[in-house]
Design a protein around this motif. Sequence first.
Motif, PDB file in Angstrom:
ATOM      1  N   GLU A  78       0.830  -1.198   0.000  1.00 23.55           N
ATOM      2  CA  GLU A  78       0.000   0.000   0.000  1.00 23.55           C
ATOM      3  C   GLU A  78       0.868   1.253   0.000  1.00 23.55           C
ATOM      4  O   GLU A  78       0.693   2.140  -0.823  1.00 23.55           O
ATOM      5  CB  GLU A  78      -0.905  -0.002   1.234  1.00 23.55           C
ATOM      6  CG  GLU A  78      -1.833   1.179   1.290  1.00 23.55           C
ATOM      7  CD  GLU A  78      -2.732   1.122   2.514  1.00 23.55           C
ATOM      8  OE1 GLU A  78      -3.955   1.228   2.344  1.00 23.55           O
ATOM      9  OE2 GLU A  78      -2.200   0.991   3.628  1.00 23.55           O
ATOM     10  N   THR A  79       1.793   1.341   0.945  1.00 24.95           N
ATOM     11  CA  THR A  79       2.728   2.463   1.010  1.00 24.95           C
ATOM     12  C   THR A  79       4.080   1.950   1.482  1.00 24.95           C
ATOM     13  O   THR A  79       4.193   0.838   1.996  1.00 24.95           O
ATOM     14  CB  THR A  79       2.263   3.571   1.992  1.00 24.95           C
ATOM     15  OG1 THR A  79       2.105   3.010   3.289  1.00 24.95           O
ATOM     16  CG2 THR A  79       0.974   4.217   1.552  1.00 24.95           C
ATOM     17  N   ASN A  80       5.097   2.787   1.323  1.00 18.24           N
ATOM     18  CA  ASN A  80       6.425   2.472   1.819  1.00 18.24           C
ATOM     19  C   ASN A  80       6.977   3.741   2.446  1.00 18.24           C
ATOM     20  O   ASN A  80       6.998   4.784   1.805  1.00 18.24           O
ATOM     21  CB  ASN A  80       7.320   1.990   0.677  1.00 18.24           C
ATOM     22  CG  ASN A  80       8.537   1.272   1.184  1.00 18.24           C
ATOM     23  OD1 ASN A  80       8.502   0.636   2.233  1.00 18.24           O
ATOM     24  ND2 ASN A  80       9.619   1.377   0.449  1.00 18.24           N
ATOM     25  N   ASN A  81       7.367   3.653   3.698  1.00 21.33           N
ATOM     26  CA  ASN A  81       7.840   4.826   4.434  1.00 21.33           C
ATOM     27  C   ASN A  81       9.230   4.577   4.989  1.00 21.33           C
ATOM     28  O   ASN A  81       9.717   3.456   4.972  1.00 21.33           O
ATOM     29  CB  ASN A  81       6.887   5.117   5.596  1.00 21.33           C
ATOM     30  CG  ASN A  81       5.485   5.370   5.103  1.00 21.33           C
ATOM     31  OD1 ASN A  81       5.226   6.395   4.514  1.00 21.33           O
ATOM     32  ND2 ASN A  81       4.598   4.413   5.304  1.00 21.33           N
ATOM     33  N   VAL A  82       9.822   5.617   5.537  1.00 21.70           N
ATOM     34  CA  VAL A  82      11.109   5.482   6.207  1.00 21.70           C
ATOM     35  C   VAL A  82      10.864   5.623   7.703  1.00 21.70           C
ATOM     36  O   VAL A  82      10.206   6.566   8.153  1.00 21.70           O
ATOM     37  CB  VAL A  82      12.118   6.542   5.703  1.00 21.70           C
ATOM     38  CG1 VAL A  82      13.414   6.465   6.482  1.00 21.70           C
ATOM     39  CG2 VAL A  82      12.366   6.361   4.208  1.00 21.70           C
ATOM     40  N   MET A  83      11.369   4.677   8.463  1.00 21.07           N
ATOM     41  CA  MET A  83      11.178   4.660   9.915  1.00 21.07           C
ATOM     42  C   MET A  83      11.957   5.798  10.574  1.00 21.07           C
ATOM     43  O   MET A  83      13.107   6.042  10.244  1.00 21.07           O
ATOM     44  CB  MET A  83      11.657   3.319  10.472  1.00 21.07           C
ATOM     45  CG  MET A  83      11.429   3.154  11.957  1.00 21.07           C
ATOM     46  SD  MET A  83       9.718   2.895  12.398  1.00 21.07           S
ATOM     47  CE  MET A  83       9.552   1.173  11.984  1.00 21.07           C
ATOM     48  N   SER A  84      11.288   6.482  11.502  1.00 20.39           N
ATOM     49  CA  SER A  84      11.945   7.527  12.288  1.00 20.39           C
ATOM     50  C   SER A  84      11.576   7.332  13.749  1.00 20.39           C
ATOM     51  O   SER A  84      10.732   6.502  14.084  1.00 20.39           O
ATOM     52  CB  SER A  84      11.503   8.921  11.808  1.00 20.39           C
ATOM     53  OG  SER A  84      10.199   9.197  12.281  1.00 20.39           O
ATOM     54  N   ASP A  85      12.181   8.118  14.623  1.00 20.21           N
ATOM     55  CA  ASP A  85      11.843   7.984  16.050  1.00 20.21           C
ATOM     56  C   ASP A  85      10.642   8.854  16.438  1.00 20.21           C
ATOM     57  O   ASP A  85      10.272   8.920  17.600  1.00 20.21           O
ATOM     58  CB  ASP A  85      13.051   8.279  16.934  1.00 20.21           C
ATOM     59  CG  ASP A  85      13.596   9.687  16.741  1.00 20.21           C
ATOM     60  OD1 ASP A  85      13.058  10.441  15.895  1.00 20.21           O
ATOM     61  OD2 ASP A  85      14.559  10.034  17.432  1.00 20.21           O
ATOM     62  N   ASN A  86      10.008   9.490  15.459  1.00 22.53           N
ATOM     63  CA  ASN A  86       8.828  10.321  15.730  1.00 22.53           C
ATOM     64  C   ASN A  86       7.520   9.599  15.451  1.00 22.53           C
ATOM     65  O   ASN A  86       6.472  10.237  15.367  1.00 22.53           O
ATOM     66  CB  ASN A  86       8.872  11.598  14.871  1.00 22.53           C
ATOM     67  CG  ASN A  86       9.996  12.509  15.288  1.00 22.53           C
ATOM     68  OD1 ASN A  86      10.322  12.588  16.457  1.00 22.53           O
ATOM     69  ND2 ASN A  86      10.598  13.177  14.329  1.00 22.53           N
ATOM     70  N   VAL A  87       7.585   8.268  15.281  1.00 25.64           N
ATOM     71  CA  VAL A  87       6.389   7.505  14.930  1.00 25.64           C
ATOM     72  C   VAL A  87       6.149   6.352  15.901  1.00 25.64           C
ATOM     73  O   VAL A  87       7.033   5.950  16.642  1.00 25.64           O
ATOM     74  CB  VAL A  87       6.473   6.933  13.490  1.00 25.64           C
ATOM     75  CG1 VAL A  87       6.577   8.047  12.460  1.00 25.64           C
ATOM     76  CG2 VAL A  87       7.615   5.943  13.355  1.00 25.64           C
ATOM     77  N   VAL A  88       4.926   5.839  15.819  1.00 27.14           N
ATOM     78  CA  VAL A  88       4.552   4.597  16.491  1.00 27.14           C
ATOM     79  C   VAL A  88       4.272   3.592  15.383  1.00 27.14           C
ATOM     80  O   VAL A  88       3.678   3.937  14.358  1.00 27.14           O
ATOM     81  CB  VAL A  88       3.293   4.797  17.363  1.00 27.14           C
ATOM     82  CG1 VAL A  88       2.753   3.463  17.867  1.00 27.14           C
ATOM     83  CG2 VAL A  88       3.586   5.737  18.521  1.00 27.14           C
TER      84      VAL A  88
END
Length: 193
Positions: A78-88
């Motif tokens: 569906e989507t592809n994101n980059v992991m950061s420390d501002n997310v859950v």
Amino acid sequence: MKKTFLLAAMTAALSFPALLSAAEPIEFQKIPKIMDKFDSAQLYVKKAVTLGRLPKQEELGKDFPTYVADGKDGYTLETNNVMSDNVVVASMDKPIVADVYNQWLIPKNVWTETYGALPTSTEFTPFKRVVPIKAIKIDAAMLELLGSEDGKTAVIKVSWDDKGMKVYKDGYLADYEYGIAPKEMQENYELAK
């Protein structure tokens, strides 16, 4: 021969921008005919719990794919994101198939507004959504407004992925900025009481 080549080149040149623009995600919030539907949209609550966890150190800066059911007993990206420390990292509690789960990233501030408290570890724990959503069903006319090329799907603009998010006929648009695939809606949401 030269006329045929010139005609083919001109046709290709004229159709290329159309192909590019059709692939661009559509910001549905700017389409009055769609936004008007939210005035009478029904409220839904998530009946299933959402699992949540903090990102693991080794995941930071890496791609994080989100998969959804494809309607054929399989799954699709569906989507592809980059992991950061501002997310859950959010997850459904049951797999789509085998060991493939519908998991997605939610900014921490959105998570607290939606679920109340942040997770405290990198292990998944269950959370209940505290905020209902307004959602409208995606039909053929709406897909046309969203620039669908196949009459079954469209790509909407979302803040977390420049490539957008695929939405599906008989799925739903939520009043924030995302879509819910038909199977996920059926299995995980119910009308608010």
